[in-house]
Write an enzyme that holds these catalytic residues in place. Structure first.
Site, PDB file in Angstrom:
ATOM      1  N   GLU A  70       0.858  -1.180   0.000  1.00 25.32           N
ATOM      2  CA  GLU A  70       0.000   0.000   0.000  1.00 25.32           C
ATOM      3  C   GLU A  70       0.894   1.230   0.000  1.00 25.32           C
ATOM      4  OE1 GLU A  70      -3.400   0.704  -0.177  1.00 25.32           O
ATOM      5  OE2 GLU A  70      -2.645   2.754  -0.040  1.00 25.32           O
ATOM      6  N   ILE A  71       0.525   2.211  -0.807  1.00 30.59           N
ATOM      7  CA  ILE A  71       1.409   3.367  -0.982  1.00 30.59           C
ATOM      8  C   ILE A  71       1.111   4.478   0.022  1.00 30.59           C
ATOM      9  CG2 ILE A  71      -0.018   4.539  -2.722  1.00 30.59           C
ATOM     10  CD1 ILE A  71       2.618   5.101  -4.255  1.00 30.59           C
TER      11      ILE A  71
ATOM     12  N   ASN B 104       5.620   1.339  -3.426  1.00 26.34           N
ATOM     13  CA  ASN B 104       5.073   1.677  -4.733  1.00 26.34           C
ATOM     14  C   ASN B 104       5.280   0.459  -5.621  1.00 26.34           C
ATOM     15  OD1 ASN B 104       4.553   2.596  -7.297  1.00 26.34           O
ATOM     16  ND2 ASN B 104       5.544   4.573  -6.997  1.00 26.34           N
TER      17      ASN B 104
ATOM     18  N   CYS C 164      -7.678  -5.431  -6.054  1.00 28.55           N
ATOM     19  CA  CYS C 164      -9.065  -5.255  -5.639  1.00 28.55           C
ATOM     20  C   CYS C 164      -9.433  -3.777  -5.603  1.00 28.55           C
ATOM     21  CB  CYS C 164      -9.284  -5.860  -4.261  1.00 28.55           C
ATOM     22  SG  CYS C 164      -8.929  -7.618  -4.244  1.00 28.55           S
TER      23      CYS C 164
ATOM     24  N   ASP D 109      -7.676   2.136  -8.029  1.00 29.04           N
ATOM     25  CA  ASP D 109      -8.019   3.507  -8.402  1.00 29.04           C
ATOM     26  C   ASP D 109      -8.401   3.534  -9.886  1.00 29.04           C
ATOM     27  OD1 ASP D 109      -8.091   6.220  -8.866  1.00 29.04           O
ATOM     28  OD2 ASP D 109      -6.338   6.637  -7.605  1.00 29.04           O
TER      29      ASP D 109
ATOM     30  N   GLU E 156     -12.868  -3.744   2.219  1.00 29.08           N
ATOM     31  CA  GLU E 156     -13.659  -2.599   2.673  1.00 29.08           C
ATOM     32  C   GLU E 156     -14.445  -1.997   1.509  1.00 29.08           C
ATOM     33  OE1 GLU E 156     -10.848  -3.457   3.912  1.00 29.08           O
ATOM     34  OE2 GLU E 156     -11.120  -3.272   6.074  1.00 29.08           O
ATOM     35  N   GLU E 157     -13.750  -1.869   0.372  1.00 34.46           N
ATOM     36  CA  GLU E 157     -14.424  -1.324  -0.806  1.00 34.46           C
ATOM     37  C   GLU E 157     -15.575  -2.239  -1.212  1.00 34.46           C
ATOM     38  OE1 GLU E 157     -14.314   1.422  -2.810  1.00 34.46           O
ATOM     39  OE2 GLU E 157     -13.066   2.273  -1.228  1.00 34.46           O
TER      40      GLU E 157
END
Lengths: 441, 282
Positions: free
Chosen positions: B122-123, B157, B177, B180, B256-257
């Site tokens: 995760e960035i 990244n 998943c 963006d 979560e999304e």
């Protein structure tokens, strides 16, 4: 004053010299036997990018208008009303706007030296020329192919396909024959980083590979033409990589350099780092205040932390030497490479009176050519030649004295190379590739 | 750029306390007999970890990443899988969740693949911190069963540095998943699935390895399917396969999304692709 030659390449025999000055390419034929040098070709990038910008702005205007038309607005009581059709803003370059550059960035010759390619800033194009020495102007324009982002390095595959790397990290392949297109081409491979150099080479079985270097320490090796298969990465650099060099005498070797204090020697086929030659201390005496990091990155702890940047590493067809130059310094390093172990040693240092800008070699005849930033030294030397004799490189005085005055007077008469001191191409632009990690979130 | 924050705010205080906790707990093996009382610690609260939803993958972030996969010290992330006897890791990471967000998928994958090491990348800093705190709490609360020892997260990244972490053919499953969507045409290179990045994913995936994608944005779904189908090293798995696969089930409900889409009764589009063998080199 005369604009320094910002980029130069030489033919393999050293008889042709291709010089870039701002937006102009000049080709000189050097004939040492009769102590002569003559201008035999010229091309000036007169592309007017105002039209291109206008088209882009109009397109953007249309897009914004179309976007506004679809948007709905709500009033305070919740009912929907049409969005008033606002006129989109089109930026107009004011007095503080960045200047529009028309520079030519890099040149590459095909292996048989029949094709020359130049990258232009104006329209981000690769411009291809036929090199025909029998014509009055040896450069004849073949085509001008624009790309979506600014090209940063070009090379040719064995079957003469043009392979181009750009600042956005993408690599494109086009053939010489295919007509100019406005379609956005699909990249054949890419990095999520600015590409700085590209090379094509073959392994022991004759299979081709593309080597790409980027601003994030990476050297990636992909198969060619099956560029979708990554062969490996070469890990080891801790700073940006700016130049790649595959020697003809051992195509499975690779030398690379950039923001690190070392020149790296690889067996790319095995994926092995063979040797790291530390140049930090050797180069330190040649570094100046220019080499300090920007003020806000200075540590202010009493340490001097000057940073070197390798501009170019070049090899010869037979000789086991590498010529290396560093940004904004007055020295050429000649390194000797052990052809079986890849080990590097310092063979010779060639000091000059002015900063070096660009380095070229005549691979076949073992000559070096450099262009100099001699703005501070009364513009005596624009270009200098070195020859190889009895195991050493020395200034080729007969060539220098024959060529220098002719070159100088030719450029003096030219309206493009005659410039004010403040309209000089940014000669030193490699150090800024260094990452400072200034984005936190 | 830092946002100016009130140093006395509850959020700042909470973050500082958690930071301390991370330093202390992150890399230690939890000994169930040493846990005092019931030893439970509260799961982190998401409201203290809010951050902008996007991060520019092209910027030079301050990131920690190994020079090469062999330099990576995995024992700190998965201490339970480090062997003191053999002085090395017993397992390699084989499952990744690229852009893992708040880590919901990993937490459900963990018990489903107890013998596999799962890594989230995760960035966004605060989101990564949240996942770390969540894993610390879960490991502590399940110390008797050694639960959640096989998952962890790193701030990275993945678009730039994936090959710094993984060797050729190391991975078995890669999850993408609810990435963006980057709707604008000129932002398409920032999408996580592009033909050039797929070549890099193909490099770290072993033959037969799977790429899982799920999104609620139909346009993005079509884009991902299109690019994966065009890539010579991937082939799509059919709906019958999807219906049988336990990861697809987890992926649909765990993130979560995914839960948010569920609440809004939106659509979820799934596509899975298998890494096929390299063709003969020409």
């Amino acid at each position: 004053m005369i604009h320094p030659v910002q980029f130069l390449i030489s033919s393999r025999d050293g008889n042709l010299l291709f010089c870039v000055i701002k937006n102009m390419i000049q080709v000189f034929k050097v004939d040492v036997k009769i102590n002569n040098c003559s201008l035999i070709g010229e091309w000036i990038d007169e592309y007017d990018n105002k039209q291109l910008i206008k088209e882009k702005v109009e397109q953007e205007q249309m897009r914004q208008l179309a976007g506004n038309a679809t948007k709905k607005m709500k009033t305070n009581d919740g009912s929907i009303i049409e969005q008033p059709c606002k006129e989109p803003k089109v930026p107009v370059p004011g007095p503080g706007a960045p200047p529009l550059y028309q520079y030519i960035r890099c040149l590459t010759l095909s292996d048989d030296e029949s094709i020359l390619v130049a990258c232009t800033d104006s329209d981000k194009a690769a411009v291809l020329f036929k090199v025909e020495l029998e014509n009055a102007n040896c450069l004849s324009l073949l085509k001008r192919q624009p790309f979506p982002k600014r090209p940063s390095a070009i090379t040719f595959s064995a079957d003469k396909e043009l392979i181009l790397a750009d600042k956005f990290g993408d690599v494109y392949v086009t053939s010489l024959e295919c007509p100019v297109t406005n379609m956005t081409p699909e990249p054949v491979l890419g990095h999520v980083s600015m590409l700085t150099d590209i090379a094509v080479t073959k392994d022991n079985l004759g299979k081709q590979y593309v080597l790409t270097a980027d601003r994030d320490e990476h050297i990636k090796i992909s198969h060619y033409p099956q560029t979708f298969i990554v062969n490996k990465w070469l890990f080891g650099h801790k700073q940006f990589v700016s130049t790649l060099c595959v020697p003809k005498w051992k195509p499975n070797f690779l030398f690379s350099g950039g923001g690190d204090d070392s020149i790296y020697s690889w067996d790319w086929q095995e994926g092995k780092l063979l040797f790291k030659f530390d140049v930090g201390e050797l180069v330190a005496p040649y570094l100046t205040d220019f080499h300090f990091p920007p003020e806000r990155f200075l540590l202010h702890d009493g340490t001097t932390r000057k940073e070197l940047s390798v501009v170019k590493i070049l090899s010869f067809e037979q000789l086991p030497y590498l010529a290396v130059i560093f940004e904004a310094t007055k020295v050429i390093f000649i390194l000797e490479c052990n052809k079986s172990t890849g080990e590097l040693t310092l063979h010779q240092k060639l000091e000059l009176n002015s900063n070096l800008v660009s380095l070229a070699v005549a691979e076949m005849t073992n000559q070096l050519v450099v262009s100099l930033d001699d703005r501070k030294n009364g513009q005596e030397e624009l270009i200098k030649f070195f020859k190889y004799e009895d195991g050493k490189f020395t200034e080729d005085e007969s060539k220098n004295s024959a060529v220098s005055p002719i070159l100088k007077s030719s450029l003096e008469r030219n309206t493009i190379s005659q410039v004010d001191a403040d309209s000089i191409y940014p000669l030193y632009h490699i150090a800024q590739l260094r990452k400072r990690g200034d984005h936190y979130s | 750029m830092f946002l100016k924050e009130d140093p006395g705010s509850r959020r700042q205080a909470y973050r500082a306390a958690k930071e301390e906790n991370r330093k202390e707990l992150k890399h230690v093996r939890i000994d169930p007999t040493a846990v005092e009382g019931d030893g439970k610690i509260d799961l982190p609260k998401k409201k203290f970890y809010r951050q902008r939803a996007h991060s520019n993958p092209f910027s030079d972030h301050q990131l920690d990443y190994p020079i090469s996969p062999s330099e990576m010290d995995w024992s700190k992330l998965y201490p339970h899988f480090y062997s003191d006897v053999e002085k090395g890791m017993l397992k390699k990471v084989t499952i990744t969740d690229i852009g893992c967000g708040f880590g919901g998928l990993m937490i459900d994958l963990s018990p489903a693949f107890p013998d596999s090491l799962i890594l989230g990348m995760e960035i966004r800093v605060q989101v990564t911190n949240y996942v770390e705190d969540r894993i610390i709490a879960l490991r502590r609360n399940h110390s008797k069963t050694n639960g959640y020892q096989n998952i962890n997260v790193i701030r990275a990244n993945a678009m730039k540095f994936l090959p710094n972490f993984f060797e050729k053919g190391q991975l078995e499953k890669m999850f993408y998943c609810f990435p963006d969507p980057h709707f604008k045409q000129r932002k398409h290179k920032a999408r996580i699935i592009t033909n050039t990045l797929l070549s890099e994913y193909a490099y770290v995936l072993k033959e037969g390895g799977i790429i899982y994608t799920i999104t609620d944005v139909l346009d993005l779904h079509k884009w991902m399917v299109n690019h994966l189908e065009m890539h010579p090293l991937f082939e799509r798995l059919d709906e019958a396969w999807e219906a049988e696969d336990k990861c697809v089930k987890i992926m649909r409900v765990a993130t979560e999304e995914g839960k948010k889409v569920e609440r809004k009764e939106g659509d979820k589009y799934v596509a899975c692709f298998r890494r096929i063998a390299n063709p003969e080199i020409i």
